[in-house]
Every structure is written in C-alpha cells, then in structure tokens.
Design an enzyme around this catalytic site. Structure first.
Site, PDB file in Angstrom:
ATOM      1  N   CYS A 198       0.820  -1.224   0.000  1.00 13.35           N
ATOM      2  CA  CYS A 198       0.000   0.000   0.000  1.00 13.35           C
ATOM      3  C   CYS A 198       0.850   1.269   0.000  1.00 13.35           C
ATOM      4  O   CYS A 198       0.332   2.358  -0.248  1.00 13.35           O
ATOM      5  CB  CYS A 198      -0.943   0.012   1.189  1.00 13.35           C
ATOM      6  SG  CYS A 198      -2.044  -1.398   1.219  1.00 13.35           S
ATOM      7  N   HIS A 256      -3.324   7.065   3.738  1.00 17.04           N
ATOM      8  CA  HIS A 256      -3.787   5.796   3.167  1.00 17.04           C
ATOM      9  C   HIS A 256      -5.173   5.464   3.726  1.00 17.04           C
ATOM     10  O   HIS A 256      -5.412   5.573   4.923  1.00 17.04           O
ATOM     11  CB  HIS A 256      -2.781   4.705   3.534  1.00 17.04           C
ATOM     12  CG  HIS A 256      -3.189   3.337   3.096  1.00 17.04           C
ATOM     13  ND1 HIS A 256      -3.684   3.083   1.836  1.00 17.04           N
ATOM     14  CD2 HIS A 256      -3.196   2.149   3.758  1.00 17.04           C
ATOM     15  CE1 HIS A 256      -3.960   1.795   1.743  1.00 17.04           C
ATOM     16  NE2 HIS A 256      -3.683   1.204   2.888  1.00 17.04           N
ATOM     17  N   ASN A 281     -10.307   0.025   0.577  1.00 16.84           N
ATOM     18  CA  ASN A 281      -8.843   0.091   0.533  1.00 16.84           C
ATOM     19  C   ASN A 281      -8.356  -0.375  -0.849  1.00 16.84           C
ATOM     20  O   ASN A 281      -8.414  -1.566  -1.159  1.00 16.84           O
ATOM     21  CB  ASN A 281      -8.282  -0.797   1.650  1.00 16.84           C
ATOM     22  CG  ASN A 281      -6.769  -0.766   1.726  1.00 16.84           C
ATOM     23  OD1 ASN A 281      -6.092  -0.291   0.826  1.00 16.84           O
ATOM     24  ND2 ASN A 281      -6.237  -1.293   2.816  1.00 16.84           N
TER      25      ASN A 281
HETATM   26  O1  UT7 Z   1      -3.755  -1.487   3.803  1.00 18.35           O
HETATM   27  C1  UT7 Z   1      -2.924  -2.210   4.653  1.00 18.35           C
HETATM   28  C2  UT7 Z   1      -3.147  -1.861   6.027  1.00 18.35           C
HETATM   29  N1  UT7 Z   1      -4.366  -2.466   6.533  1.00 18.35           N
HETATM   30  C3  UT7 Z   1      -4.863  -1.982   7.621  1.00 18.35           C
HETATM   31  O2  UT7 Z   1      -4.349  -1.019   8.120  1.00 18.35           O
HETATM   32  C4  UT7 Z   1      -6.037  -2.676   8.271  1.00 18.35           C
HETATM   33  C5  UT7 Z   1      -5.874  -2.605   9.762  1.00 18.35           C
HETATM   34  N2  UT7 Z   1      -6.883  -3.318  10.532  1.00 18.35           N
HETATM   35  C6  UT7 Z   1      -8.179  -2.935  10.582  1.00 18.35           C
HETATM   36  O3  UT7 Z   1      -8.582  -2.000   9.920  1.00 18.35           O
HETATM   37  C7  UT7 Z   1      -9.083  -3.636  11.570  1.00 18.35           C
HETATM   38  O4  UT7 Z   1      -8.306  -4.394  12.473  1.00 18.35           O
HETATM   39  C8  UT7 Z   1     -10.136  -4.553  10.888  1.00 18.35           C
HETATM   40  C9  UT7 Z   1     -11.146  -3.703  10.123  1.00 18.35           C
HETATM   41  C10 UT7 Z   1      -9.455  -5.521   9.939  1.00 18.35           C
HETATM   42  C11 UT7 Z   1     -10.887  -5.343  11.944  1.00 18.35           C
HETATM   43  O5  UT7 Z   1     -11.496  -4.440  12.871  1.00 18.35           O
HETATM   44  P1  UT7 Z   1     -11.316  -4.665  14.437  1.00 18.35           P
HETATM   45  O6  UT7 Z   1     -12.040  -3.593  15.098  1.00 18.35           O
HETATM   46  O7  UT7 Z   1      -9.846  -4.807  14.703  1.00 18.35           O
HETATM   47  O8  UT7 Z   1     -12.103  -5.995  14.648  1.00 18.35           O
HETATM   48  P2  UT7 Z   1     -11.614  -7.336  15.356  1.00 18.35           P
HETATM   49  O9  UT7 Z   1     -10.791  -8.135  14.407  1.00 18.35           O
HETATM   50  O10 UT7 Z   1     -11.037  -7.015  16.705  1.00 18.35           O
HETATM   51  O11 UT7 Z   1     -12.994  -8.049  15.585  1.00 18.35           O
HETATM   52  C12 UT7 Z   1     -14.020  -7.515  16.462  1.00 18.35           C
HETATM   53  C13 UT7 Z   1     -15.248  -8.377  16.356  1.00 18.35           C
HETATM   54  C14 UT7 Z   1     -14.961  -9.862  16.501  1.00 18.35           C
HETATM   55  O12 UT7 Z   1     -16.058 -10.474  17.133  1.00 18.35           O
HETATM   56  P3  UT7 Z   1     -16.027 -10.793  18.709  1.00 18.35           P
HETATM   57  O13 UT7 Z   1     -14.834 -11.704  18.907  1.00 18.35           O
HETATM   58  O14 UT7 Z   1     -15.873  -9.472  19.381  1.00 18.35           O
HETATM   59  O15 UT7 Z   1     -17.333 -11.468  18.939  1.00 18.35           O
HETATM   60  C15 UT7 Z   1     -14.893 -10.349  15.081  1.00 18.35           C
HETATM   61  O16 UT7 Z   1     -15.184 -11.710  14.947  1.00 18.35           O
HETATM   62  O17 UT7 Z   1     -15.843  -8.214  15.065  1.00 18.35           O
HETATM   63  C16 UT7 Z   1     -15.955  -9.494  14.426  1.00 18.35           C
HETATM   64  N3  UT7 Z   1     -15.735  -9.304  12.998  1.00 18.35           N
HETATM   65  C17 UT7 Z   1     -16.724  -9.043  12.135  1.00 18.35           C
HETATM   66  N4  UT7 Z   1     -18.050  -8.915  12.299  1.00 18.35           N
HETATM   67  C18 UT7 Z   1     -18.790  -8.640  11.202  1.00 18.35           C
HETATM   68  C19 UT7 Z   1     -14.555  -9.303  12.331  1.00 18.35           C
HETATM   69  N5  UT7 Z   1     -14.754  -9.064  11.024  1.00 18.35           N
HETATM   70  C20 UT7 Z   1     -16.098  -8.893  10.880  1.00 18.35           C
HETATM   71  C21 UT7 Z   1     -16.927  -8.617   9.773  1.00 18.35           C
HETATM   72  N6  UT7 Z   1     -18.240  -8.493   9.989  1.00 18.35           N
HETATM   73  N7  UT7 Z   1     -16.419  -8.445   8.537  1.00 18.35           N
END
Ligand code: UT7
Length: 327
Positions: A117, A253, A283
């Site tokens: 990226c 980004h 993204n």
């Molecule tokens: O371009 C390269 C750089 N990329 C980035 O910078 C991306 C960086 N990371 C992120 O933007 C975030 O970490 C994500 C968007 C990928 C994930 O968001 P998060 O707030 O970190 O979510 P999480 O992985 O901590 O998950 C929170 C909850 C979980 O459920 P529980 O365990 O709290 O019940 C996940 O299972 O959200 C759940 N979850 C979803 N729910 C609905 C994870 N993905 C999804 C989804 N839809 N797509």
C-alpha cells in the site's frame, strides 16, 4: 533570500475506477457481516470491482492518460514511469511497461514498485530524487490495483476491506526555494512479515494456505499503522521545517476511518484537515493516495500555497510520507 533550488511539483493527476460497485449489503449476502459493522468499524460503504478482463494495467493507463492530459505534457516528454502495485497483470512485463506502450511514452524508463500500500509514496519519493538530482524532468507515478483478484470471498476478515482502482500523478522539475515537494520520509520493518502477507504469490509454496489470498492480523496491523503513519508524518514535517499546525490537508492511506482519525489525533489535526473517501472505494492499496489526491483537487480542497502531507502504510511492513507545498 535563499537561492532557488531544483525540486519537483505535481503538474497533473488522474484516477480510474471500475464501473461495478459492491456494497456492504451485497457482501452481507456472501459472508457473515453487516453494513452496520463495516460502516462503524471500517468506514466503507461500497467498493469498486474490476470487470472480467479488466486488469491493473487498464486502470493504470486510464489514470495515467488523465494525469498526462492535465500536466499539458506529451507522452514522449515522460522520462520514467513508476507503478506501485501488488496485483500486476503479470510479474513481467511490468505494468509500467504496458502503460508506456499504450501512452506512447517512448523515452520513458519503466519500473514497478513492490511496497504494497506504500507503493505510490515510494514511487513519488523516487520521482523526487531523480528530478532533484537533475537526472530527469518528468516522472509519471501510478498506484494501481485489482485487489479483487487476491481476495478470499469466504473470509470476512479481509474481503470486506479492499477494492480496485488506480490513481496517477505527474511530477515535474520545478525551480523554487519555497514550494513543490519539501521532504520525504520512508520506513519499513521486515520483522513484521507475518502480520500482512500474500502467500503463494511468488516462487515459495505455502502448502497450508488454500490459495493466493491476502492474509492479515487486523488488530496488530491497525496498531502498527497508527503508530508508524503518525511518526512518519511528524518526521517529514520536521524535515521540511514545519509542524502539524502548518498542514492544510492530510491525505492518508485509506485502510480504515478509525486509523485516519487516530493518526489525525496524534498530529493534533482537526478532522476537516483530513481527506476521506474510504466510504466509496474501500482500501485500494497503492491507489488510495493518488485517487484521494485527485479527488481533493477536484473538490477544491487543495489551493496554491497549501501544505499537503501524503502518508502511507502497508505490508512489509512499509510506510512513507511526503510533504509538499502546492505550487
Ligand atoms: O492497507 C494495509 C493496512 N491495513 C490496515 O491497516 C487494516 C488494519 N486493521 C483494521 O482495519 C481492523 O483491524 C479490521 C477492520 C481488519 C478489523 O477491525 P477490528 O475492530 O480490529 O475488529 P476485530 O478483528 O477485533 O474483531 C471484532 C469483532 C470480533 O467479534 P467478537 O470476537 O468481538 O465477537 C470479530 O469476529 O468483530 C468481528 N468481525 C466481524 N463482524 C462482522 C470481524 N470481522 C467482521 C466482519 N463483519 N467483517
């Protein structure tokens, strides 16, 4: 008064997005997710998806043609074409080579940049270096991706995040002691290769991985992105002899609205000084910054004399920032 120095300024920008829109509601029919979760946690409402047979080079060529037109240059005046991409049509010939052919940029060197990226900012930095050294006059820098080709559409952790698109900018030699590109800062951390990677995309075979799909430890990448993007922006401002008080617009980004907000907070920048279009495109990896730059100009958010900071982060890990005073 100090002597005028050779630097670079941006003389043209362009963008290209595929026609097809994939909304959060469409995705909710494919994986266990919801519009509410994606909008709240990431800030995306829809993303564009390339049509069958529409490749990275096609998007890159469209964006580049627009940037060239705006610059007022002819293709044979371009000295170098740099394309940041993680989804080239093929490893070789490079996307930049395909762009060169279509544009008729017969005097241009051609090179693709593998910095995920951060590819556009790495390219912009190389363009500035070549121009500042007096070796080249006009460098075309492109970020272009068809991320939909490397997504596992059954993995809700990743398939909701990415989209396809391209953006381009022409960097041209500029004599000035006060405006144009002011400073760059680049960084990376090869200790974090496991956080974000694309298995089975090169000569190494990953027997435990199902295919060639983006793999990411989202939480950890999030923290690294905020820390490194904020530090890199502050570093580039310090190199330019500026502070965040001087910044007119941060073009970061577009990976997650919460990352952009957190970086802005660390820089003590009000929200209105950040550019955000993640809702429309998701993204698009190396393409987010040049697409955003193009739209910021279209929307009249950049004026002569404004200090702009572009700030990227991606797999590698890689990161980079550039400070410009719009000329
Ligand atoms: O371009 C390269 C750089 N990329 C980035 O910078 C991306 C960086 N990371 C992120 O933007 C975030 O970490 C994500 C968007 C990928 C994930 O968001 P998060 O707030 O970190 O979510 P999480 O992985 O901590 O998950 C929170 C909850 C979980 O459920 P529980 O365990 O709290 O019940 C996940 O299972 O959200 C759940 N979850 C979803 N729910 C609905 C994870 N993905 C999804 C989804 N839809 N797509």
């Amino acid at each position: 008064m100090s002597a005028r120095k050779l630097t670079a300024k941006i003389t043209g920008v362009g963008k290209a997005l595929p026609e097809k829109r994939l909304t959060n509601f469409d995705l909710a029919k494919m994986v266990d997710t919801s519009d509410e979760w994606i909008t709240k946690r990431v800030g995306i409402r829809e993303r564009r998806i390339a049509a069958p047979g529409e490749y990275t080079s096609h998007l890159a060529i469209r964006a580049a043609a627009d940037a060239l037109k705006m610059s007022g240059l002819t293709a044979d005046q371009i000295d170098l074409i740099l394309v940041g991409t993680s989804t080239p049509d093929m490893i070789y010939p490079s996307v930049s080579c395909l762009v060169q052919k279509e544009l008729g940029a017969v005097h241009a060197g051609v090179l693709d940049i593998s910095a995920a990226c951060s590819g556009f900012v790495y390219g912009a930095s190389l363009a500035w270096g070549m121009i500042k050294a007096g070796l080249m006059k006009n460098v075309l820098v492109i970020g272009a991706e068809v991320n939909s080709s490397i997504l596992n559409w059954k993995d809700r952790d990743t398939c909701i995040l990415f989209g396809d698109g391209a953006g381009a900018a022409v960097f041209s030699a500029h004599d000035s002691d006060s405006d144009g590109v002011l400073a760059i800062a680049l960084g990376g951390d090869g200790n974090c290769t496991d956080l974000l990677n694309l298995p089975n995309s090169g000569c190494r075979v990953f027997p435990d991985e199902p295919g060639r799909y983006i793999k990411m430890q989202g939480n950890e990448v999030f923290k690294q992105a905020v820390r490194n993007m904020a530090e890199c922006a502050l570093c580039v401002l310090a190199r330019a002899g500026l502070t965040s008080q001087d910044v007119s617009l941060l073009i970061a980004h577009q990976a997650n609205i919460r990352i952009i907000d957190a970086v802005a907070k660390r820089l003590e920048l009000p929200k209105e000084k950040t550019f955000v279009n993640i809702a429309d495109y998701g993204n698009t990896s190396a393409a987010t910054i040049p697409i955003a730059l193009c739209e910021a100009l279209e929307q009249g958010r950049i004026n002569k004399g404004d200090v702009i900071v572009i700030d990227a982060f991606g797999a590698g890990l890689t990161w980079g920032a550039m400070a410009l005073r719009w000329a």
